[in-house]
Design an enzyme around this catalytic site. Sequence first.
Site, PDB file in Angstrom:
ATOM      1  N   MET A   1       0.837  -1.198   0.000  1.00 65.53           N
ATOM      2  CA  MET A   1       0.000   0.000   0.000  1.00 65.53           C
ATOM      3  C   MET A   1       0.874   1.251   0.000  1.00 65.53           C
ATOM      4  SD  MET A   1      -2.706  -1.807   0.004  1.00 65.53           S
ATOM      5  CE  MET A   1      -1.759  -3.211  -0.580  1.00 65.53           C
ATOM      6  N   ASP A   2       1.985   1.209   0.740  1.00 64.57           N
ATOM      7  CA  ASP A   2       2.951   2.302   0.704  1.00 64.57           C
ATOM      8  C   ASP A   2       3.556   2.439  -0.687  1.00 64.57           C
ATOM      9  OD1 ASP A   2       4.177   3.458   3.621  1.00 64.57           O
ATOM     10  OD2 ASP A   2       2.834   1.756   3.731  1.00 64.57           O
ATOM     11  N   VAL A   3       3.892   1.316  -1.299  1.00 67.14           N
ATOM     12  CA  VAL A   3       4.505   1.345  -2.627  1.00 67.14           C
ATOM     13  C   VAL A   3       3.531   1.936  -3.650  1.00 67.14           C
ATOM     14  CG1 VAL A   3       5.437  -0.089  -4.479  1.00 67.14           C
ATOM     15  CG2 VAL A   3       6.041  -0.586  -2.095  1.00 67.14           C
TER      16      VAL A   3
END
Length: 418
Positions: A187-189
């Site tokens: 999700m960060d990526v």
Amino acid sequence: MDRCTVGSPANTAELPLPVLDDLLVLELASVLAGPSVGQFFAELGATVLKVENPRTNGDATRRWRAPNVDDAEDNDDRSAYFCCCNTGKQSMALDLSTATGQALLHDLAREADIVLASYRPGTAEALGADYETLSAINPALIYGHVTGYGPDRERAGYDAVIQAESGFMHMNGPADGPATKLPVALMDVLAAHQLKEGLLVALLNRERGGGGAYVPVSLFQAAVSGLANQATNWLVAGHSPQRMGSAHPNIAPYGTPFATADDRSIVLAVGTNRQFTALCDILGCPELADDPRFSTNADRVDHRDALADRLGARVGQFRSGPLLTALREQNVPAGVVRDVPAVFGQSTAQAMTLDAGPEDPSGLRQIAFPHPDEASSSLSPPPRYAEHTSTVLRERLGCSPERIDELARKDAIVRSAA
């Protein structure tokens, strides 16, 4: 505008690539999403100042150690996790809870092109680091803001929780097993990639005569957008995706691992009838392609379990090497399941790693092509905490040694102990 050549020697293409070495990026973000964007700009030539918080001894990921680390990593504040997204930056420690620290930040913001922030709504305002404050100082500033759930929701965002709340954990794992988190903070990526896109568009707009911009990205919205076909399986077809192991909801055989005679696992990605017919011929079971249960992709999806049983029995009679060679010769998509060490045994993966010197922990490129001057292969190593505080204050703000000593006494800054 400079140009670079990408592709193999036999099939190269000329693509324009901007040189961003005149850009100044202030990174107020921490952990993964925002710092990944900062590293992206560093690899394109920008100067990236990582502004870290003395009250937390810098970015929390500096202390996220890999299992069974040796003494060398244990005595270095650049953990393996930290190194994945902080190459090519300079680190300075400013206490933005102080008026003096905020004043120093504002001085830097006057010359900055981009600010990267990951504050919860309300926190940036309290630190004098919000878009409204900084854009009043520098109207041309582009401000990229990563939040958990949007700029109007104070709730902090954490990848594992976002994975749970956005449907990813519910869909991931074996059909008869529990919901399972993905092994990467995807999700960060995803949010980082969306922010890169938004910032590049904002830079283009500014180059065309526009002004500064506020570019918000939330982990939750990035996750929902990443649902892709699983989202439309529900929105369009009314199908609620469930856990299926490695199987694909719309294609078969696609994604399920099969064991070979030499105890390796291969994965097929068969998306057309031609590929399926070729697969059956190679496995010595051409009759499967004529079986009414498997003659079309829709049929194969409806009878995926029976198909998997038949294919598994046939694949188990072949060694992986010859089988993969035969599949590739017939353009049937297939690959072997590798662990991470095996991944980096491949020349293509090795070409994506940064050259590491004695003081440089290894890292990965975030861009898939070289900078015109090969800047991405000669980036400085991930910085130690507060390593460049004095240098930045001296060279960018013209602070004298006496002034820097005074700032340190006031606890507005932290200088490197080295």
